[in-house]
Design a protein around this motif. Sequence first.
Motif, PDB file in Angstrom:
ATOM      1  N   SER A   1       0.833  -1.201   0.000  1.00 38.18           N
ATOM      2  CA  SER A   1       0.000   0.000   0.000  1.00 38.18           C
ATOM      3  C   SER A   1       0.865   1.247   0.000  1.00 38.18           C
ATOM      4  O   SER A   1       1.974   1.256   0.537  1.00 38.18           O
ATOM      5  CB  SER A   1      -0.934   0.014   1.215  1.00 38.18           C
ATOM      6  OG  SER A   1      -1.875  -1.043   1.149  1.00 38.18           O
ATOM      7  N   ILE A   2       0.319   2.302  -0.577  1.00 37.89           N
ATOM      8  CA  ILE A   2       0.994   3.594  -0.637  1.00 37.89           C
ATOM      9  C   ILE A   2       0.369   4.531   0.395  1.00 37.89           C
ATOM     10  O   ILE A   2      -0.826   4.452   0.689  1.00 37.89           O
ATOM     11  CB  ILE A   2       0.906   4.214  -2.058  1.00 37.89           C
ATOM     12  CG1 ILE A   2       1.821   5.442  -2.182  1.00 37.89           C
ATOM     13  CG2 ILE A   2      -0.531   4.553  -2.429  1.00 37.89           C
ATOM     14  CD1 ILE A   2       3.278   5.129  -2.209  1.00 37.89           C
ATOM     15  N   TRP A   3       1.188   5.424   0.937  1.00 35.00           N
ATOM     16  CA  TRP A   3       0.754   6.390   1.946  1.00 35.00           C
ATOM     17  C   TRP A   3       1.136   7.792   1.445  1.00 35.00           C
ATOM     18  O   TRP A   3       2.204   8.295   1.750  1.00 35.00           O
ATOM     19  CB  TRP A   3       1.413   6.071   3.262  1.00 35.00           C
ATOM     20  CG  TRP A   3       1.150   7.012   4.394  1.00 35.00           C
ATOM     21  CD1 TRP A   3       0.426   8.164   4.394  1.00 35.00           C
ATOM     22  CD2 TRP A   3       1.654   6.873   5.731  1.00 35.00           C
ATOM     23  NE1 TRP A   3       0.437   8.754   5.627  1.00 35.00           N
ATOM     24  CE2 TRP A   3       1.176   7.977   6.469  1.00 35.00           C
ATOM     25  CE3 TRP A   3       2.451   5.917   6.363  1.00 35.00           C
ATOM     26  CZ2 TRP A   3       1.491   8.158   7.811  1.00 35.00           C
ATOM     27  CZ3 TRP A   3       2.754   6.097   7.695  1.00 35.00           C
ATOM     28  CH2 TRP A   3       2.277   7.204   8.412  1.00 35.00           C
ATOM     29  N   PRO A   4       0.272   8.437   0.653  1.00 29.87           N
ATOM     30  CA  PRO A   4       0.571   9.807   0.214  1.00 29.87           C
ATOM     31  C   PRO A   4       0.419  10.772   1.388  1.00 29.87           C
ATOM     32  O   PRO A   4      -0.580  10.725   2.101  1.00 29.87           O
ATOM     33  CB  PRO A   4      -0.483  10.088  -0.862  1.00 29.87           C
ATOM     34  CG  PRO A   4      -1.179   8.787  -1.116  1.00 29.87           C
ATOM     35  CD  PRO A   4      -1.005   7.958   0.116  1.00 29.87           C
ATOM     36  N   HIS A   5       1.407  11.644   1.566  1.00 24.50           N
ATOM     37  CA  HIS A   5       1.318  12.571   2.693  1.00 24.50           C
ATOM     38  C   HIS A   5       0.293  13.655   2.402  1.00 24.50           C
ATOM     39  O   HIS A   5       0.147  14.118   1.261  1.00 24.50           O
ATOM     40  CB  HIS A   5       2.678  13.157   3.043  1.00 24.50           C
ATOM     41  CG  HIS A   5       3.273  14.044   1.997  1.00 24.50           C
ATOM     42  ND1 HIS A   5       3.033  15.399   1.962  1.00 24.50           N
ATOM     43  CD2 HIS A   5       4.090  13.787   0.948  1.00 24.50           C
ATOM     44  CE1 HIS A   5       3.688  15.941   0.939  1.00 24.50           C
ATOM     45  NE2 HIS A   5       4.328  14.990   0.309  1.00 24.50           N
ATOM     46  N   ALA A   6      -0.436  14.060   3.436  1.00 26.29           N
ATOM     47  CA  ALA A   6      -1.542  15.001   3.279  1.00 26.29           C
ATOM     48  C   ALA A   6      -1.086  16.445   3.208  1.00 26.29           C
ATOM     49  O   ALA A   6      -1.917  17.347   3.108  1.00 26.29           O
ATOM     50  CB  ALA A   6      -2.533  14.828   4.430  1.00 26.29           C
TER      51      ALA A   6
ATOM     52  N   LEU B   1      10.255   4.550   5.630  1.00 20.65           N
ATOM     53  CA  LEU B   1      10.512   5.370   4.457  1.00 20.65           C
ATOM     54  C   LEU B   1      11.461   4.626   3.520  1.00 20.65           C
ATOM     55  O   LEU B   1      12.420   4.000   3.974  1.00 20.65           O
ATOM     56  CB  LEU B   1      11.114   6.707   4.873  1.00 20.65           C
ATOM     57  CG  LEU B   1      10.154   7.641   5.620  1.00 20.65           C
ATOM     58  CD1 LEU B   1      10.917   8.742   6.322  1.00 20.65           C
ATOM     59  CD2 LEU B   1       9.118   8.231   4.667  1.00 20.65           C
ATOM     60  N   PHE B   2      11.194   4.696   2.229  1.00 22.54           N
ATOM     61  CA  PHE B   2      12.021   4.030   1.226  1.00 22.54           C
ATOM     62  C   PHE B   2      12.709   5.061   0.346  1.00 22.54           C
ATOM     63  O   PHE B   2      12.098   6.048  -0.069  1.00 22.54           O
ATOM     64  CB  PHE B   2      11.165   3.134   0.334  1.00 22.54           C
ATOM     65  CG  PHE B   2      10.859   1.773   0.919  1.00 22.54           C
ATOM     66  CD1 PHE B   2      11.164   1.476   2.235  1.00 22.54           C
ATOM     67  CD2 PHE B   2      10.262   0.803   0.139  1.00 22.54           C
ATOM     68  CE1 PHE B   2      10.886   0.226   2.767  1.00 22.54           C
ATOM     69  CE2 PHE B   2       9.971  -0.456   0.658  1.00 22.54           C
ATOM     70  CZ  PHE B   2      10.284  -0.745   1.972  1.00 22.54           C
ATOM     71  N   VAL B   3      13.980   4.820   0.074  1.00 21.50           N
ATOM     72  CA  VAL B   3      14.720   5.572  -0.944  1.00 21.50           C
ATOM     73  C   VAL B   3      15.036   4.586  -2.058  1.00 21.50           C
ATOM     74  O   VAL B   3      15.683   3.562  -1.827  1.00 21.50           O
ATOM     75  CB  VAL B   3      16.019   6.174  -0.372  1.00 21.50           C
ATOM     76  CG1 VAL B   3      16.832   6.827  -1.494  1.00 21.50           C
ATOM     77  CG2 VAL B   3      15.704   7.185   0.718  1.00 21.50           C
ATOM     78  N   VAL B   4      14.567   4.877  -3.264  1.00 19.93           N
ATOM     79  CA  VAL B   4      14.735   3.932  -4.373  1.00 19.93           C
ATOM     80  C   VAL B   4      16.128   4.012  -4.967  1.00 19.93           C
ATOM     81  O   VAL B   4      16.776   2.986  -5.201  1.00 19.93           O
ATOM     82  CB  VAL B   4      13.659   4.181  -5.450  1.00 19.93           C
ATOM     83  CG1 VAL B   4      13.938   3.350  -6.707  1.00 19.93           C
ATOM     84  CG2 VAL B   4      12.274   3.831  -4.902  1.00 19.93           C
TER      85      VAL B   4
ATOM     86  N   PRO C   1      12.473   5.289  10.489  1.00 20.32           N
ATOM     87  CA  PRO C   1      13.373   4.363   9.801  1.00 20.32           C
ATOM     88  C   PRO C   1      13.368   4.601   8.304  1.00 20.32           C
ATOM     89  O   PRO C   1      12.308   4.801   7.701  1.00 20.32           O
ATOM     90  CB  PRO C   1      12.808   2.985  10.156  1.00 20.32           C
ATOM     91  CG  PRO C   1      11.391   3.241  10.554  1.00 20.32           C
ATOM     92  CD  PRO C   1      11.374   4.599  11.168  1.00 20.32           C
ATOM     93  N   VAL C   2      14.557   4.605   7.693  1.00 17.34           N
ATOM     94  CA  VAL C   2      14.720   4.809   6.253  1.00 17.34           C
ATOM     95  C   VAL C   2      15.510   3.631   5.696  1.00 17.34           C
ATOM     96  O   VAL C   2      16.589   3.301   6.206  1.00 17.34           O
ATOM     97  CB  VAL C   2      15.449   6.133   5.944  1.00 17.34           C
ATOM     98  CG1 VAL C   2      15.521   6.344   4.433  1.00 17.34           C
ATOM     99  CG2 VAL C   2      14.751   7.311   6.619  1.00 17.34           C
TER     100      VAL C   2
ATOM    101  N   VAL D   1       4.088   2.014   2.234  1.00 14.72           N
ATOM    102  CA  VAL D   1       5.199   2.855   1.786  1.00 14.72           C
ATOM    103  C   VAL D   1       4.776   4.321   1.814  1.00 14.72           C
ATOM    104  O   VAL D   1       3.985   4.758   0.966  1.00 14.72           O
ATOM    105  CB  VAL D   1       5.647   2.469   0.365  1.00 14.72           C
ATOM    106  CG1 VAL D   1       6.819   3.349  -0.078  1.00 14.72           C
ATOM    107  CG2 VAL D   1       6.014   0.991   0.294  1.00 14.72           C
ATOM    108  N   PRO D   2       5.257   5.125   2.759  1.00 17.16           N
ATOM    109  CA  PRO D   2       5.033   6.565   2.689  1.00 17.16           C
ATOM    110  C   PRO D   2       5.734   7.142   1.456  1.00 17.16           C
ATOM    111  O   PRO D   2       6.800   6.667   1.057  1.00 17.16           O
ATOM    112  CB  PRO D   2       5.673   7.087   3.977  1.00 17.16           C
ATOM    113  CG  PRO D   2       5.823   5.884   4.860  1.00 17.16           C
ATOM    114  CD  PRO D   2       6.040   4.737   3.939  1.00 17.16           C
TER     115      PRO D   2
END
Length: 293
Positions: free
Chosen positions: A4-9, A229-232, A243-244, A269-270
Motif C-alpha cells: 500500500s501507498i501512503w501519500p502525505h496530506a 521510508l524508502f529511498v529507491v 526508519p529509512v 510505503v510513505p
Amino acid sequence: MRLSIWPHAGQPYGGILEAARHAADSGWDGVYIADHFMPNAGTGRAPDAPTLECGSLVAALGAAVPRVRIGTLVYGITYRHPAVLANMAATVDHVTGGRFTLGVGAGWQVNEHEQYGIELPPVKARLDRFTEALQVLRGLLREPTTSLDGEYYRLTEAYCEPKPVQDPLPILIGGSGEKRMLGIVAEYADMWNAWGTPELIAHKSAVLDRHCAERGREPKEIARTAQALFVVDGPLPDRHPMPVLGGSVGKLTEAVEAYRRIGLDELIVPDGLLGQGADRLRAMDVIRGIVTG
C-alpha cells in the motif's frame, strides 16, 4: 504480502489523487491517509504548512479511486467522539463499496492539541479513554445497539445505521507500546500497525503474540502491517526520526524480503522520499516490481 501507498496530506489534493490512482492502476493493494491537521513541530517542516484533513480525503479517494482499499493511518481518537467516528467509517465503507479500513490510535501530536485546545491526557488516561473508544466503535459498527456507562463515554441504546458494507469492517490499531498498547491491540484489533525495520517489527510482533496468548486469542487473527521510508535510488538521509531503508534496488529488495520473512501481511510505503510527479510514479513502479517479484 500486500503493498500500500501512503501519500502525505501536506501536498495538494491533485498529487494525492495521482498517487492513489497510479496505485490502483498498477497493482498496488491499498492507499492510506494520516490524520493530522498540521506538521509535527520539530520535524523540519514549518508548523503552518498546509495539511488536508483525513476524513474528507478518504471519502474523496473512496469515490474517485477504484479497486484498492482505502484506510486511515491512523485517526487520532482525541479529535472526534468515537460515535461520530463510527458513523464516518460506516459512511466511507458505503462510499467505497466495502473497501475501507478504520485505523485508529490513542493520539499523540502535542502542537495540534495545544493550538486547538483539545485535551491530550497523560499516557495512562489516554489509553484508558482509547480502550473505551474502541468499545464504542466495535459496538456501533457491529451490534444492533450499543450502551456504555464509562468514565469517558456514555451511550444509551445507541444506533449506527446503516451498518458498514463489510461484516465486520476491519479495525486497525496503530501503536507499539509493549506493556499496554499491544495488549489493547490483542484485545480489540483486526489489524496492527507500527513504524519499524524488519527486526523491530519482528520483536514487537512477538510481544503481540504473547499478549494474544494471555487473552486466549489466536495471533493469526490480527494482520500485521508496518511502514518505513524508502529511498529507491540515492543516498539515505543522514538523520531522520523515522526508519529509512533502501538507497538502491538491491538494498530495497533485501529490506522487502526481510519484511516478508518475518511474516508481515502488509507493507505500507510513505511517499515522502519517493520524489514528485513522474519520479514518484517511477519509484512506485520499482517498489511494486520488487514486492511482486
